[in-house]
Write a protein that holds these residues in place. Structure first.
Motif, mmCIF file in Angstrom:
data_model
loop_
_atom_site.group_PDB
_atom_site.id
_atom_site.type_symbol
_atom_site.label_atom_id
_atom_site.label_comp_id
_atom_site.label_asym_id
_atom_site.label_seq_id
_atom_site.Cartn_x
_atom_site.Cartn_y
_atom_site.Cartn_z
ATOM 1 N N GLY A 377 0.794 -1.212 0.000
ATOM 2 C CA GLY A 377 0.000 0.000 0.000
ATOM 3 C C GLY A 377 0.827 1.262 0.000
ATOM 4 O O GLY A 377 2.015 1.263 -0.333
ATOM 5 N N PHE A 378 0.195 2.369 0.401
ATOM 6 C CA PHE A 378 0.808 3.694 0.401
ATOM 7 C C PHE A 378 1.673 3.869 1.644
ATOM 8 O O PHE A 378 1.460 3.235 2.668
ATOM 9 N N HIS A 379 2.652 4.778 1.553
ATOM 10 C CA HIS A 379 3.669 4.877 2.603
ATOM 11 C C HIS A 379 3.230 5.648 3.836
ATOM 12 O O HIS A 379 3.932 5.612 4.862
ATOM 13 N N GLU A 380 2.137 6.387 3.774
ATOM 14 C CA GLU A 380 1.691 7.100 4.971
ATOM 15 C C GLU A 380 1.405 6.086 6.079
ATOM 16 O O GLU A 380 0.706 5.093 5.867
ATOM 17 N N LYS A 381 1.911 6.355 7.277
ATOM 18 C CA LYS A 381 1.862 5.339 8.341
ATOM 19 C C LYS A 381 0.436 4.977 8.754
ATOM 20 O O LYS A 381 0.151 3.829 9.093
ATOM 21 N N ALA A 382 -0.470 5.952 8.726
ATOM 22 C CA ALA A 382 -1.856 5.649 9.084
ATOM 23 C C ALA A 382 -2.472 4.665 8.088
ATOM 24 O O ALA A 382 -3.194 3.738 8.471
ATOM 25 N N GLU A 386 -3.605 0.360 8.261
ATOM 26 C CA GLU A 386 -4.833 -0.271 7.772
ATOM 27 C C GLU A 386 -4.531 -1.585 7.064
ATOM 28 O O GLU A 386 -5.367 -2.496 7.055
ATOM 29 N N ALA A 387 -3.342 -1.692 6.477
ATOM 30 C CA ALA A 387 -2.959 -2.932 5.788
ATOM 31 C C ALA A 387 -2.626 -4.043 6.773
ATOM 32 O O ALA A 387 -2.719 -5.226 6.437
ATOM 33 N N LEU A 388 -2.219 -3.658 7.987
ATOM 34 C CA LEU A 388 -1.881 -4.628 9.039
ATOM 35 C C LEU A 388 -2.644 -4.237 10.302
ATOM 36 O O LEU A 388 -2.054 -3.750 11.286
ATOM 37 N N PRO A 389 -3.951 -4.425 10.311
ATOM 38 C CA PRO A 389 -4.789 -3.906 11.405
ATOM 39 C C PRO A 389 -4.561 -4.579 12.747
ATOM 40 O O PRO A 389 -5.045 -4.080 13.770
ATOM 41 N N MET A 390 -3.816 -5.686 12.775
ATOM 42 C CA MET A 390 -3.525 -6.325 14.058
ATOM 43 C C MET A 390 -2.442 -5.576 14.836
ATOM 44 O O MET A 390 -2.238 -5.827 16.027
ATOM 45 N N LEU A 391 -1.737 -4.644 14.181
ATOM 46 C CA LEU A 391 -0.719 -3.846 14.862
ATOM 47 C C LEU A 391 -1.346 -2.619 15.510
ATOM 48 O O LEU A 391 -2.266 -2.006 14.955
ATOM 49 N N ARG A 392 -0.809 -2.243 16.650
ATOM 50 C CA ARG A 392 -1.287 -1.037 17.334
ATOM 51 C C ARG A 392 -0.755 0.212 16.638
ATOM 52 O O ARG A 392 -1.416 1.253 16.603
ATOM 53 N N ASN A 393 0.446 0.124 16.099
ATOM 54 C CA ASN A 393 1.078 1.281 15.485
ATOM 55 C C ASN A 393 2.185 0.829 14.545
ATOM 56 O O ASN A 393 2.718 -0.282 14.678
ATOM 57 N N ILE A 394 2.525 1.688 13.598
ATOM 58 C CA ILE A 394 3.725 1.550 12.767
ATOM 59 C C ILE A 394 4.431 2.892 12.828
ATOM 60 O O ILE A 394 3.924 3.893 12.317
ATOM 61 N N ASP A 395 5.583 2.932 13.462
ATOM 62 C CA ASP A 395 6.288 4.192 13.683
ATOM 63 C C ASP A 395 7.466 4.404 12.746
ATOM 64 O O ASP A 395 7.957 5.534 12.631
ATOM 65 N N ALA A 396 7.943 3.340 12.093
ATOM 66 C CA ALA A 396 9.182 3.489 11.337
ATOM 67 C C ALA A 396 9.217 2.555 10.144
ATOM 68 O O ALA A 396 8.713 1.428 10.190
ATOM 69 N N PHE A 397 9.824 3.052 9.075
ATOM 70 C CA PHE A 397 10.300 2.214 7.977
ATOM 71 C C PHE A 397 11.819 2.325 7.992
ATOM 72 O O PHE A 397 12.346 3.435 7.908
ATOM 73 N N PRO A 398 12.526 1.195 8.152
ATOM 74 C CA PRO A 398 12.006 -0.172 8.191
ATOM 75 C C PRO A 398 11.573 -0.593 9.596
ATOM 76 O O PRO A 398 11.952 0.020 10.595
ATOM 77 N N THR A 399 10.793 -1.665 9.629
ATOM 78 C CA THR A 399 10.444 -2.379 10.853
ATOM 79 C C THR A 399 10.520 -3.870 10.564
ATOM 80 O O THR A 399 10.059 -4.311 9.503
ATOM 81 N N LEU A 400 11.114 -4.627 11.470
ATOM 82 C CA LEU A 400 11.216 -6.080 11.316
ATOM 83 C C LEU A 400 10.257 -6.769 12.281
ATOM 84 O O LEU A 400 10.222 -6.453 13.471
ATOM 85 N N ILE A 401 9.472 -7.705 11.735
ATOM 86 C CA ILE A 401 8.561 -8.507 12.556
ATOM 87 C C ILE A 401 9.024 -9.961 12.495
ATOM 88 O O ILE A 401 9.104 -10.543 11.405
#
Length: 442
Positions: A377-382, A386-401
């Protein structure tokens, strides 16, 4: 692909901002060191609607340099009599550019050069005369993002040839805050190494680092810059009588803010393993996204069954993601971790699917990636959330899960302390331990 020293006429270049015909043959760029300057235009800097104090109102004058000019260095290197490439230099970093075309533009009757940077979707286009190139740097994934530049052959200094005695040695770790003119200053740690007038360093933040910075200290002023094809960073600072620093930071032509720093080796940032978390009640990750060829890939696919996984949230436009991707490639090549799957989710600056998939395809081929990249999807964090709704937040690119064999989240690591930082070796050690624990659990 290497540029040819002599090019056959009538070659038609693909369209960048516009296309032109390559005709006539002529000599390529002279080999050796060049100095380039990006001319950041103050009138296009982010406005100041809240009326906060701007640098020009704080009596910050940097007389050793021309205001708004971001310098960087590169070298033209010939591999034989006809083939050359360009190597950008930022401190210890070397970035090779070899997508270069030279020829005469029939519309202007001038010798023209195009230097493409496909990894970061940008390019230089300029007129070459004698030992001078003058033109523009264009970023394709930003609307109308064009910055004038000029490059001169035979110049090796970065900011200035002056050698004013520094008032102090800046080597060490500095507690830093950006956007001090706002209600929410952003914490960082400046890491500097000074040798006489020469200054190297970076800034670590809670979302990533500012990569390889290089510059100079002149009396009570410091100057640092970085250009890598995506980032165009310019830092200017004034050392105060109490040995603190206040300065201006520009990112390209779109962002300008004030920063402050004081020497403090004890200052720390938040734990990168604590910044991103799952929503309450959520424990596993699931998704289905297209790869560069449009094929839908899902974590429920057979190839991923009963295997631990490492998911990289990234963007092809992101230099910190580029650094982390190179680390992952080297790790896979060296250790070949058996039974562990790697997968990247790209959040792009294009909303258009075709353009986003082309950017991902170019990145994957250029990097020779051993694992798939999916368009998430689009790079805006909000929107990314929405693409990974099980996460509480995405604060950074990159992020490793890090996921176990049942897609349960083991750890989430936000941001990346890259090879320009003092924390890189610590990241490598922690990554190795986490991967080993996944392998043992398998």
């Amino acid at each position: 692909m290497l540029v040819k020293y002599r090019l056959v006429f009538a070659f038609i270049l693909f369209s960048l901002s516009s296309c032109f015909v390559i005709e006539n043959t002529f000599t390529g760029l002279p080999p050796g060191k060049w100095r380039a300057v990006l001319k950041l235009e103050p009138k296009q800097i982010t406005p100041n609607p809240k009326g906060q104090p701007l640098p020009e109102k704080l009596n910050l004058k940097f007389e050793e340099v021309t205001a708004g000019e971001l310098p960087f260095n590169f070298e033209v290197i010939y591999e034989n009599e006809t083939d050359f490439y360009i190597e950008i230099r930022n401190g210890e970093e070397r970035i090779r550019l070899d997508d270069i075309v030279m020829g005469r533009d029939p519309r202007t009757a001038k010798d023209t050069i195009l230097i493409d940077i496909p990894i970061f979707d940008s390019y230089f286009k300029g007129i070459y005369e004698e030992n001078l190139i003058e033109g523009t740097w264009v970023v394709r994934n930003r609307e109308e993002y064009i910055i004038p530049f000029v490059a001169r052959f035979g110049q090796d200094h970065r900011f200035t040839t002056l050698r004013k005695d520094p008032v102090m040695d800046l080597s060490g770790k500095w507690k830093t805050f950006f956007e001090v003119d706002t209600d929410n200053p952003l914490p960082a740690i400046g890491e500097f190494q000074q040798d006489g007038n020469h200054l190297l360093g970076t800034f670590r933040t809670e979302t990533g680092d500012y990569r390889f910075l290089e510059g100079t200290v002149q009396a009570d002023k410091l100057y640092l810059s970085c250009f890598d094809g995506s980032h165009a960073f310019l830092f200017e600072g004034k050392i105060q009588p109490d040995s603190t620093i206040i300065g201006i930071f520009r990112s390209g032509k779109h962002y300008k803010t004030i920063w402050e720093a004081q020497l403090d080796p004890t200052f720390t940032l938040a734990d990168p393993d604590s910044l991103t978390s799952m929503k309450e009640g959520e424990q596993s990750i699931s998704f289905s996204f297209p790869d560069a060829e449009g094929n839908i890939i899902s974590l429920s696919d057979k190839r991923f069954e009963n295997k631990p996984k490492i998911i990289q949230l990234m963007g092809t436009w992101c230099p910190n993601c580029w650094d982390e991707t190179k680390f992952l490639i080297d790790y896979i090549q060296e250790y070949s971790p058996e039974g562990i799957e790697f997968l990247a989710l790209a959040f792009e600056k294009y909303r258009d699917k075709d353009r986003a998939l082309r950017a991902i395809d170019t990145y994957q081929k250029r990097m020779n990636l051993p694992y798939p990249i999916l368009w998430a999807g689009f790079h805006e964090k909000a929107e990314a959330l929405e693409a990974l709704p099980m996460l509480r937040n995405i604060d950074a690119f990159p992020t490793l899960i890090f996921l176990d064999r049942n897609n349960q989240v083991v750890k989430i690591h936000s941001g990346f302390n890259g090879p320009a930082t003092s924390k890189y070796d610590e990241f490598v050690s922690d990554f190795n331990k986490t991967v080993q624990s996944l392998a043992i659990a398998q």
